[in-house]
Design a protein around this motif. Structure first.
Motif, PDB file in Angstrom:
ATOM      1  N   PRO A 173       0.820  -1.208   0.000  1.00  0.00           N
ATOM      2  CA  PRO A 173       0.000   0.000   0.000  1.00  0.00           C
ATOM      3  C   PRO A 173       0.857   1.262   0.000  1.00  0.00           C
ATOM      4  CG  PRO A 173      -0.860  -1.597   1.579  1.00  0.00           C
ATOM      5  CD  PRO A 173       0.453  -2.139   1.090  1.00  0.00           C
ATOM      6  N   THR A 196      -2.641  -6.702   1.514  1.00  0.00           N
ATOM      7  CA  THR A 196      -3.054  -6.498   2.894  1.00  0.00           C
ATOM      8  C   THR A 196      -3.320  -7.850   3.523  1.00  0.00           C
ATOM      9  OG1 THR A 196      -5.415  -6.342   2.340  1.00  0.00           O
ATOM     10  CG2 THR A 196      -4.165  -4.279   2.342  1.00  0.00           C
ATOM     11  N   SER A 244      -5.771  -8.534   5.551  1.00  0.00           N
ATOM     12  CA  SER A 244      -7.209  -8.791   5.469  1.00  0.00           C
ATOM     13  C   SER A 244      -7.633  -9.140   4.047  1.00  0.00           C
ATOM     14  CB  SER A 244      -7.993  -7.565   5.955  1.00  0.00           C
ATOM     15  OG  SER A 244      -7.704  -6.436   5.138  1.00  0.00           O
ATOM     16  N   LYS A 261       3.349  -2.656   7.292  1.00  0.00           N
ATOM     17  CA  LYS A 261       2.017  -2.090   7.115  1.00  0.00           C
ATOM     18  C   LYS A 261       1.029  -3.154   6.659  1.00  0.00           C
ATOM     19  CE  LYS A 261      -0.381   1.778   4.858  1.00  0.00           C
ATOM     20  NZ  LYS A 261      -0.208   2.953   3.954  1.00  0.00           N
ATOM     21  N   ARG A 312      -0.530  -5.021   9.452  1.00  0.00           N
ATOM     22  CA  ARG A 312      -1.484  -4.264  10.257  1.00  0.00           C
ATOM     23  C   ARG A 312      -2.776  -4.015   9.534  1.00  0.00           C
ATOM     24  NH1 ARG A 312       3.184  -1.049  10.990  1.00  0.00           N
ATOM     25  NH2 ARG A 312       2.253   0.585   9.737  1.00  0.00           N
ATOM     26  N   THR A 313      -2.883  -4.386   8.252  1.00  0.00           N
ATOM     27  CA  THR A 313      -4.082  -4.082   7.476  1.00  0.00           C
ATOM     28  C   THR A 313      -4.847  -5.349   7.147  1.00  0.00           C
ATOM     29  OG1 THR A 313      -2.724  -4.085   5.482  1.00  0.00           O
ATOM     30  CG2 THR A 313      -3.220  -1.953   6.476  1.00  0.00           C
TER      31      THR A 313
END
Length: 377
Positions: free
Chosen positions: A213, A322, A324, A373, A376-377
């Motif tokens: 991202p 990500t 998720s 990152k 964490r997503t």
């Protein structure tokens, strides 16, 4: 507003490449491999590996003091070859050439010799090293093992479509019967160089690219890559490559009949003390229903079913990476699956990251921040 003429809509990513981004295929590859043939490992305890293999759903096709072959029910080569060694190591992948002449062509183009495989396998191979230093075999003419009886199919009632009446659904709690090897996922510090090597030498083509991202302008950091069989559909990915701080095996995946086979096979594994890493869920890229397990040597292996099939006409999709976004449904990706579970492995990963940052490779500080990152997503 979604452009419904976009061939990516509803298939993988809804977004294709921007101008100047990687095309996802080589213009003139040396050959085009047909499939993934088998994976090779070294392990110190073949008996323990065979016991887990049976619980996971393999059938032993060869067992000697120094070698173990594990197969699926489909006709063809064994899925996994394990050689006795002092420590557990992934040795490399073997790809199946579409024709014996392709092995000779690839050998000539790379300045290597084609050699005979052992009598237990038959055929010929050319053994190469990819830019990560991983041995990559391209084989042809191997002896096909005959098909075995497949796992019995269930009869399903879908909505108001009643195919089963006066009969209960009772799938037995038993090992899922592996049908075939589906794909292998590898991590490399030389992602772009390694990606281009596989596309140029083996004729593989990219189904989907992922980027960190906020870092799309730096290019992708993961690619899901399939065989180019022309108009004949192939698995969404036979090989997946990811940028990371070490050159290593990530996981391999083996097809089973359906969700019931996958779920009851997982119950069997759990009953026998094996560790589920993540699952059950359905992926985004590739759409597979998945269930991940750790074998006794720590290798990550996946049961999957209902994966996407693409022919050569589909262009790559692009999407942000990500945690998720790894699944459409199912439990969140676990710390074990993501490689951040506290313990010896996570400490080893920290040391690997620090070492990678000191070396000249594609995994730099900004890439590390992008990877953090993702988690964490």
């Amino acid at each position: 507003m979604i452009d419904h003429s976009d061939p990516h809509t509803g298939l993988h990513s809804e977004h294709g490449a921007l101008a100047g981004e990687h095309p996802g295929r080589a213009a003139n590859p040396v050959i085009k491999v047909h499939d993934l043939a088998w994976l090779e490992f070294a392990k110190p305890d073949l008996e323990r590996a065979e016991v887990f293999g049976a619980a996971f759903g393999f059938t032993t096709s060869l067992r000697t003091e120094h070698e173990l072959h594990l197969r699926g029910t489909d006709e063809g080569a064994p899925c996994v070859i394990i050689r006795k060694g002092p420590r557990s190591t992934f040795l490399g992948a073997a790809f199946l050439a579409a024709d014996p002449d392709d092995v000779l062509r690839l050998a000539d183009a790379t300045g290597h010799r084609a050699t005979a495989l052992p009598e237990t396998l038959g055929g010929i191979t050319v053994d190469l090293l990819d830019p990560s230093g991983l041995r990559t075999r391209v084989v042809s003419g191997t002896d096909d093992l005959p098909a075995l009886p497949p796992q019995a199919a269930h009869t399903f009632n879908f909505g108001h479509e009643a195919r089963r009446t006066n009969a209960a659904q009772r799938p037995p709690r038993e090992p899922a019967r592996v049908q075939r090897l589906g794909h292998v996922v590898l991590q490399t510090t030389k992602y772009r160089q390694t990606l281009d090597w596989y596309l140029e030498h083996l004729g593989l083509i990219v189904s989907d690219f992922l980027y960190y991202p906020g870092q799309r302008e730096r290019g992708s950091v993961m690619s899901f890559i399939r065989c180019d069989r022309g108009a004949t559909p192939a698995d969404h990915h036979t090989l997946a490559l990811a940028l990371g701080p070490a050159n290593r095996y990530v996981h391999s995946a083996y097809q089973v009949a359906d969700l019931d086979a996958l779920a009851t096979g997982g119950e069997y594994l759990r009953d026998h003390g094996y560790q589920r890493s993540w699952g059950i869920g359905r992926h985004v890229q590739g759409s597979q229903i998945f269930d991940y397990w750790r074998d006794p040597d720590g290798f990550l292996v996946e049961h999957f079913s209902d994966g996407d099939l693409f022919d050569c006409t589909l262009e790559p999709g692009w999407a942000p990476m990500t945690a998720s976004g790894l699944a459409q449904w199912g439990p969140p990706a676990t710390a074990d699956f993501l490689g951040v579970k506290p313990g010896k492995e996570s400490l080893r990963e920290v040391r690997t990251v620090l070492s990678a940052l000191r070396e000249d490779n594609e995994f730099d500080l900004r890439r590390l921040l992008g990877l953090m990152k993702v988690a964490r997503t």
